[in-house]
Scaffold this motif. Structure first.
Motif, PDB file in Angstrom:
ATOM      1  N   CYS A  31      -7.217  11.475  -1.406  1.00 35.42           N
ATOM      2  CA  CYS A  31      -8.571  11.843  -0.950  1.00 35.42           C
ATOM      3  C   CYS A  31      -8.639  13.253  -0.361  1.00 35.42           C
ATOM      4  O   CYS A  31      -9.605  13.978  -0.633  1.00 35.42           O
ATOM      5  N   ARG A  84     -13.185   6.267   7.594  1.00 41.41           N
ATOM      6  CA  ARG A  84     -12.123   7.152   7.085  1.00 41.41           C
ATOM      7  C   ARG A  84     -12.580   8.614   7.146  1.00 41.41           C
ATOM      8  O   ARG A  84     -13.662   8.930   6.665  1.00 41.41           O
ATOM      9  N   ALA A  87      -1.307  -7.011  -3.895  1.00 40.33           N
ATOM     10  CA  ALA A  87      -0.933  -8.159  -3.062  1.00 40.33           C
ATOM     11  C   ALA A  87      -2.203  -8.932  -2.713  1.00 40.33           C
ATOM     12  O   ALA A  87      -3.191  -8.327  -2.297  1.00 40.33           O
ATOM     13  N   SER A 132      -7.003   9.697   9.419  1.00 37.71           N
ATOM     14  CA  SER A 132      -6.719  10.823   8.525  1.00 37.71           C
ATOM     15  C   SER A 132      -5.383  10.611   7.838  1.00 37.71           C
ATOM     16  O   SER A 132      -4.566   9.779   8.270  1.00 37.71           O
ATOM     17  N   ALA A 133      -5.135  11.386   6.793  1.00 36.69           N
ATOM     18  CA  ALA A 133      -3.847  11.317   6.098  1.00 36.69           C
ATOM     19  C   ALA A 133      -2.737  11.831   7.008  1.00 36.69           C
ATOM     20  O   ALA A 133      -1.620  11.304   7.006  1.00 36.69           O
ATOM     21  N   PHE A 134      -3.064  12.858   7.813  1.00 38.57           N
ATOM     22  CA  PHE A 134      -2.087  13.397   8.763  1.00 38.57           C
ATOM     23  C   PHE A 134      -1.677  12.295   9.735  1.00 38.57           C
ATOM     24  O   PHE A 134      -0.488  12.065   9.996  1.00 38.57           O
ATOM     25  N   GLY A 165       0.829  -1.198   0.000  1.00 35.16           N
ATOM     26  CA  GLY A 165       0.000   0.000   0.000  1.00 35.16           C
ATOM     27  C   GLY A 165       0.864   1.249   0.000  1.00 35.16           C
ATOM     28  O   GLY A 165       1.590   1.506   0.952  1.00 35.16           O
ATOM     29  N   GLY A 223       0.029   4.583  -0.035  1.00 35.40           N
ATOM     30  CA  GLY A 223      -0.696   5.830   0.236  1.00 35.40           C
ATOM     31  C   GLY A 223       0.071   6.667   1.242  1.00 35.40           C
ATOM     32  O   GLY A 223       1.298   6.578   1.343  1.00 35.40           O
ATOM     33  N   PHE A 224      -0.672   7.470   2.016  1.00 37.93           N
ATOM     34  CA  PHE A 224      -0.009   8.386   2.949  1.00 37.93           C
ATOM     35  C   PHE A 224       0.840   7.630   3.969  1.00 37.93           C
ATOM     36  O   PHE A 224       1.920   8.091   4.334  1.00 37.93           O
ATOM     37  N   ALA A 225       0.381   6.479   4.420  1.00 42.56           N
ATOM     38  CA  ALA A 225       1.166   5.725   5.400  1.00 42.56           C
ATOM     39  C   ALA A 225       2.271   4.932   4.711  1.00 42.56           C
ATOM     40  O   ALA A 225       3.444   5.022   5.083  1.00 42.56           O
ATOM     41  N   GLU A 283       2.191  -1.725  -4.694  1.00 41.68           N
ATOM     42  CA  GLU A 283       1.061  -0.790  -4.827  1.00 41.68           C
ATOM     43  C   GLU A 283       0.288  -1.101  -6.108  1.00 41.68           C
ATOM     44  O   GLU A 283       0.870  -1.284  -7.169  1.00 41.68           O
ATOM     45  N   THR A 284      -1.031  -1.131  -5.978  1.00 40.35           N
ATOM     46  CA  THR A 284      -1.904  -1.450  -7.104  1.00 40.35           C
ATOM     47  C   THR A 284      -1.785  -0.419  -8.228  1.00 40.35           C
ATOM     48  O   THR A 284      -1.676  -0.777  -9.401  1.00 40.35           O
ATOM     49  N   ASP A 297      -5.344   4.145   8.045  1.00 43.64           N
ATOM     50  CA  ASP A 297      -6.780   3.923   8.235  1.00 43.64           C
ATOM     51  C   ASP A 297      -7.110   2.508   8.696  1.00 43.64           C
ATOM     52  O   ASP A 297      -8.135   2.289   9.343  1.00 43.64           O
TER      53      ASP A 297
HETATM   54  C1  LIG Z   1     -13.317  12.936   0.942  1.00 44.42           C
HETATM   55  C2  LIG Z   1     -12.151  12.741   1.844  1.00 44.42           C
HETATM   56  C3  LIG Z   1     -11.483  13.852   2.344  1.00 44.42           C
HETATM   57  C4  LIG Z   1     -10.393  13.679   3.187  1.00 44.42           C
HETATM   58  N1  LIG Z   1      -9.756  14.779   3.682  1.00 44.42           N
HETATM   59  C5  LIG Z   1      -8.712  14.639   4.528  1.00 44.42           C
HETATM   60  C6  LIG Z   1      -8.032  15.777   5.029  1.00 44.42           C
HETATM   61  O1  LIG Z   1      -8.388  16.924   4.724  1.00 44.42           O
HETATM   62  N2  LIG Z   1      -6.988  15.588   5.864  1.00 44.42           N
HETATM   63  C7  LIG Z   1      -6.565  14.336   6.225  1.00 44.42           C
HETATM   64  O2  LIG Z   1      -5.594  14.232   6.975  1.00 44.42           O
HETATM   65  N3  LIG Z   1      -7.202  13.231   5.753  1.00 44.42           N
HETATM   66  C8  LIG Z   1      -8.249  13.346   4.922  1.00 44.42           C
HETATM   67  N4  LIG Z   1      -8.901  12.234   4.441  1.00 44.42           N
HETATM   68  C9  LIG Z   1      -8.511  10.896   4.933  1.00 44.42           C
HETATM   69  C10 LIG Z   1      -7.312  10.308   4.207  1.00 44.42           C
HETATM   70  O3  LIG Z   1      -7.557  10.255   2.818  1.00 44.42           O
HETATM   71  C11 LIG Z   1      -7.007   8.909   4.707  1.00 44.42           C
HETATM   72  O4  LIG Z   1      -7.065   8.898   6.109  1.00 44.42           O
HETATM   73  C12 LIG Z   1      -5.629   8.492   4.245  1.00 44.42           C
HETATM   74  O5  LIG Z   1      -5.612   8.372   2.839  1.00 44.42           O
HETATM   75  C13 LIG Z   1      -5.202   7.189   4.903  1.00 44.42           C
HETATM   76  O6  LIG Z   1      -3.941   6.815   4.446  1.00 44.42           O
HETATM   77  P1  LIG Z   1      -3.567   5.281   4.250  1.00 44.42           P
HETATM   78  O7  LIG Z   1      -2.138   5.261   3.832  1.00 44.42           O
HETATM   79  O8  LIG Z   1      -4.001   4.499   5.423  1.00 44.42           O
HETATM   80  O9  LIG Z   1      -4.500   4.814   3.048  1.00 44.42           O
HETATM   81  P2  LIG Z   1      -4.500   5.321   1.537  1.00 44.42           P
HETATM   82  O10 LIG Z   1      -3.964   6.690   1.442  1.00 44.42           O
HETATM   83  O11 LIG Z   1      -5.851   5.040   0.997  1.00 44.42           O
HETATM   84  O12 LIG Z   1      -3.471   4.371   0.804  1.00 44.42           O
HETATM   85  C14 LIG Z   1      -3.719   2.995   0.691  1.00 44.42           C
HETATM   86  C15 LIG Z   1      -2.998   2.497  -0.561  1.00 44.42           C
HETATM   87  O13 LIG Z   1      -2.900   1.070  -0.504  1.00 44.42           O
HETATM   88  C16 LIG Z   1      -3.111   0.545  -1.796  1.00 44.42           C
HETATM   89  N5  LIG Z   1      -3.524  -0.864  -1.613  1.00 44.42           N
HETATM   90  C17 LIG Z   1      -4.569  -1.311  -0.889  1.00 44.42           C
HETATM   91  N6  LIG Z   1      -4.595  -2.665  -0.891  1.00 44.42           N
HETATM   92  C18 LIG Z   1      -3.524  -3.059  -1.628  1.00 44.42           C
HETATM   93  C19 LIG Z   1      -3.017  -4.344  -2.004  1.00 44.42           C
HETATM   94  N7  LIG Z   1      -3.602  -5.480  -1.601  1.00 44.42           N
HETATM   95  N8  LIG Z   1      -1.911  -4.387  -2.788  1.00 44.42           N
HETATM   96  C20 LIG Z   1      -1.307  -3.236  -3.214  1.00 44.42           C
HETATM   97  N9  LIG Z   1      -1.754  -1.996  -2.893  1.00 44.42           N
HETATM   98  C21 LIG Z   1      -2.845  -1.923  -2.105  1.00 44.42           C
HETATM   99  C22 LIG Z   1      -4.171   1.450  -2.395  1.00 44.42           C
HETATM  100  O14 LIG Z   1      -4.154   1.393  -3.815  1.00 44.42           O
HETATM  101  C23 LIG Z   1      -3.737   2.823  -1.851  1.00 44.42           C
HETATM  102  O15 LIG Z   1      -2.868   3.490  -2.733  1.00 44.42           O
HETATM  103  C24 LIG Z   1      -9.965  12.363   3.552  1.00 44.42           C
HETATM  104  C25 LIG Z   1     -10.635  11.262   3.040  1.00 44.42           C
HETATM  105  C26 LIG Z   1     -11.725  11.444   2.200  1.00 44.42           C
HETATM  106  C27 LIG Z   1     -12.437  10.241   1.652  1.00 44.42           C
END
Ligand SMILES: Cc1cc2nc3c(=O)[nH]c(=O)nc-3n(C[C@H](O)[C@H](O)[C@H](O)COP(=O)(O)OP(=O)(O)OC[C@H]3O[C@@H](n4cnc5c(N)ncnc54)[C@H](O)[C@@H]3O)c2cc1C
Length: 409
Positions: A57, A175, A92, A314-316, A23, A25-27, A49-50, A304
């Motif tokens: 987001c 989320r 994955a 959150s992304a933060f 994954g 994303g932000f994390a 990453e997919t 998340d």
């Molecule tokens: C409308 C909206 C507004 C938002 N606004 C804010 C904001 O203003 N501030 C803030 O802090 N947060 C905000 N958020 C929340 C934020 O987007 C999430 O909390 C954040 O993206 C979480 O990060 P993450 O790394 O856990 O997941 P993600 O950023 O979603 O990353 C997960 C990644 O894993 C990949 N993945 C998943 N499964 C697999 C697999 N099996 N194999 C390979 N890759 C995989 C996905 O493709 C993705 O790229 C918002 C969310 C939404 C929906």
């Protein structure tokens, strides 16, 4: 999948530990990059990453409201690769905790010494009667950014003035707790300025929500008569949907919408189930010092997907957790004891393009969970002047630019 697929490992000496991150994303993108920076040639890091392009987001509500282009949400992995993280494009779909291998869709297998799962969320397609993947093509959730974001935007653009827009918000946890209310605000701004005879109803499965007083005061001031919020106690919980008529059904009412945005119940990304790190709740219990799973050794979970106590999804938060986890993994690889962390979160929301509000908190581990440090947090002042709201909108923008350039730039 080919059972005899090669067990791939980067071309490095066997003794060097291999960290696989699933994954980006932000994390995940943060943790992969930081582990590589902290341990350099003492570690091999692979990021699975997919998607080849990440669509963020945060600020995607601005795309839905016609305030920004989707391109402003999109980032490549080029800089992360340039830092020495090996990319493994694909999804994955298997974790073998005994053999310590994972498999990617094309059959590639990777052996890990430590695995980090940062897959974000998946939709619970079985949780809301009538709402499945096909229904999401007419009643978009837009809770994963990309095609769904553009679909909701297109529906709003196509709607005639005077139409009814309905948003359904789920029960906790999900989320981005303030996300549905930021979305409602910005859609209301779009309707007020472009389609003023229209109406927006938010049907909520909760009685309380993040930054509630700030949002509700702003709605009274900016969108009177246009935006109506229906709480759980007032019958706001959507119990089923009918995509054939764009109808959202509650215990008391049926709302036939011109545009229906269904934000459904969620769970940790599916790979966490396959790895055995999600519990019955659908989310992943973690040790708050190392973010190692409480259910499987050598697997860390971030963002998340976690049960992170008082920290919101959150992304933060995801970025902050990734920094703590990277430092902990670096220490563990060196045979040292990880430090007790303190983590910060700040969530900005826009109520209008020039009207920003925030909530902030500092968190630390207490008895195995992340608690908010008493007195550490706060929200924007209820009676702040317009100039402060405008300044907070610029802070929100600056935050997005900073975090995305730190993670992907
Ligand atoms: C409308 C909206 C507004 C938002 N606004 C804010 C904001 O203003 N501030 C803030 O802090 N947060 C905000 N958020 C929340 C934020 O987007 C999430 O909390 C954040 O993206 C979480 O990060 P993450 O790394 O856990 O997941 P993600 O950023 O979603 O990353 C997960 C990644 O894993 C990949 N993945 C998943 N499964 C697999 C697999 N099996 N194999 C390979 N890759 C995989 C996905 O493709 C993705 O790229 C918002 C969310 C939404 C929906």
């Amino acid at each position: 999948m080919v059972a005899s697929a090669v067990v791939a490992r980067p071309a490095i000496a066997q003794a060097i530990p291999h960290v696989v991150v699933i994954g980006g994303g932000f994390a995940g993108a943060t943790v992969a990059r930081l582990i590589k920076r902290l341990l350099g040639s003492d570690v091999a890091v692979t990021l699975v990453e997919t998607n080849r392009i990440f669509t963020a987001c945060p600020f995607s509500n601005g795309v839905i409201a016609g305030m920004r282009d989707i391109a402003a949400q999109q980032f490549t992995y080029d800089k992360i690769a340039a830092d020495g993280v090996v990319g493994a494009p694909g999804t994955a779909n298997l974790v073998d905790t005994q053999a310590r291998t994972i498999a990617v869709g094309d059959g590639t297998r990777l052996r890990y010494d430590r695995l980090v799962l940062a897959p974000g969320i998946d939709i619970r397609w079985d949780a809301l009667p009538g709402y499945d993947e096909a229904a999401a093509e007419t009643m978009p959730h837009a809770w994963k950014a990309g095609q769904q974001t553009l679909l909701l935007r297109a529906q709003l653009e196509a709607m005639e003035d005077g139409g009814l827009v309905v948003i359904s918000a789920p029960a906790n946890p999900f989320r981005c707790p303030p996300g549905p209310y930021e979305r409602a605000s910005l859609i209301a701004h779009y309707l007020k300025t472009r389609k003023p005879k229209s109406k927006l109803i938010v049907l909520d499965a909760k009685d309380q929500f993040s930054k509630q007083r700030l949002f509700q005061n702003a709605w009274k001031e900016l969108y009177p008569g246009l935006l109506e919020w229906v709480s759980l106690s007032n019958g706001g919980k959507v119990t089923s949907v009918d995509p054939s008529t764009n109808t959202l059904i509650t215990d008391f009412d049926r709302h036939q919408a011109k545009v229906a945005n269904v934000i459904p119940p969620q769970k940790a990304g599916r790979i966490t189930e396959l790895a055995g790190v999600a519990d019955k709740s659908g989310w992943c219990p973690i040790d708050p010092v190392t973010f190692e799973s409480k259910l499987q050794p050598n697997i860390h979970v971030l963002g998340d997907a976690t049960i992170a106590g008082a920290m919101p999804k959150s992304a933060f938060t995801a970025n902050a957790q990734a920094k703590v986890c990277a430092a902990a993994i670096a220490k563990l690889v060196r045979g040292e004891k990880p430090d007790e962390p303190k983590l910060i979160n700040t969530c900005y929301s826009l109520v209008a393009p020039d009207y920003g509000i925030h909530v902030a908190g500092v968190y630390h581990p207490v008895n195995g969970v992340l608690n908010e440090i008493e007195g550490s947090g706060g929200v924007s002042k209820v009676d702040a002047p317009a100039a402060t709201r405008a300044m907070e909108a610029t802070f929100a923008d600056a935050w997005f630019n900073t975090i995305t350039s730190e993670v992907f730039g």
